[in-house]
Design an enzyme around this catalytic site. Structure first.
Site, short mmCIF file in Angstrom:
data_model
loop_
_atom_site.label_atom_id
_atom_site.label_comp_id
_atom_site.label_asym_id
_atom_site.label_seq_id
_atom_site.Cartn_x
_atom_site.Cartn_y
_atom_site.Cartn_z
CG ASP A 46 -1.63 1.21 1.54
OD1 ASP A 46 -2.30 1.69 0.61
OD2 ASP A 46 -1.55 1.74 2.66
CG ASP A 97 -2.08 7.60 0.64
OD1 ASP A 97 -1.18 8.46 0.58
OD2 ASP A 97 -2.97 7.49 -0.23
#
Length: 300
Positions: free
Chosen positions: A41, A43
């Site tokens: 991922d 963020d």
């Protein structure tokens, strides 16, 4: 005597089954860099969640907080956040219950952004003026993967153009990086008119939105995976990968720590609680690539 990775001794590290983690890490080490790929991922996983007690912006926030967004638009985006974020992280709702809310949130936010006459050239400027930061140890992480020919697949529900620009401005956008995210679609005269492809939100980060079967086919000898995430939705990011032999799931527990700890420990092999660094990941990479410092410990 068991060989352990010294970075796993950090106080921020939680493991439900240390013995199982050790087995996976040993298997990853046997496979070495030739067998390894990283799926992450972006963020609040590769980027920082907080710095000096202040929340750091996500790729969406960077745009929301910028001067190219009108005050009215910012207010509406903030209202959306306050309505939908509690739903996103609510431990008492199932993912199925959350799905329609996430689609509504992302769709409404993207629609508001498209009304703002955002121009392509403004993206670099907005990122440069933001307080976005990658986690401490980012350079070692990105460079180690690149120099050892380990592919990094970034699967993000954020804004692809923004997160790509963050990585570029940090000077670590290497050719081994492949990103799937919500990319902006600009008109011929350079204004934002929409977003390309299927909407990616927190809870559909899986093979259903991933037109990347050819990407993973090319990597079919990369049967070992390190997965990095910060939400329960990130656990499905490797679903589209064929022939996975070993996968080590590492989760950053950034927010609502007390109420989410048990769920994260049940779901991720390693949980990093309020850890703003990539120390553990870097330590594991050095160990897998046989470059790391190991400490001899009694078997877990």
């Amino acid at each position: 005597m068991a060989e352990e990775v010294s970075s796993l001794m950090k106080a921020t590290v939680l493991m439900r089954q240390p013995g199982r983690v050790q087995e996976i890490v040993s298997a990853l080490r046997r496979g070495g860099g030739d067998r390894l790929q990283v799926i992450s991922d972006f963020d609040m996983t590769l980027s920082r969640f907080a710095y000096n007690g202040q929340r750091c912006p996500s790729s969406h926030n960077i745009l929301d907080n910028s001067k190219i967004i009108s005050e009215d638009c910012r207010k509406e985006l903030t209202e959306l956040f306050h309505h939908y974020y509690p739903i996103e992280i609510d431990p008492h709702r199932t993912i199925k219950e959350k799905l329609p809310h996430m689609v509504q949130w992302w769709s409404k936010a993207h629609s508001l952004l498209c009304q703002q006459r955002i121009q392509k050239f403004q993206i670099a400027q907005v990122v440069g003026e933001s307080t976005a930061m990658l986690r401490e140890g980012y350079k070692m992480f990105f460079d180690t993967l690149y120099h050892n020919n380990i592919p990094l697949f970034i699967f993000s529900a954020g804004i692809g153009d923004i997160l790509e620009e963050i990585i570029r401005q940090m000077k670590v956008f290497h050719p081994n990086i492949h990103i799937v995210s919500n990319y902006m679609d600009f008109s011929e005269d350079g204004f934002l008119k929409g977003f390309k492809g299927q909407l990616i939100h927190t809870y559909n980060k899986n093979s259903s939105v991933c037109e990347n079967s050819s990407y993973f086919q090319q990597l079919r000898n990369k049967t070992n995976i390190i997965l990095l995430g910060d939400s329960i939705g990130d656990l499905t990011m490797a679903d589209g990968v064929p022939g996975v032999q070993n996968i080590l799931k590492i989760g950053f527990l950034n927010d609502k720590v007390e109420e989410r700890r048990e769920r994260y420990m049940d779901s991720y092999d390693i949980v990093l609680e309020k850890d703003e660094t990539l120390d553990v990941v870097n330590g594991l990479l050095q160990h897998i690539l046989r470059q790391g410092d190991c400490v001899e410990l009694q078997g877990s």
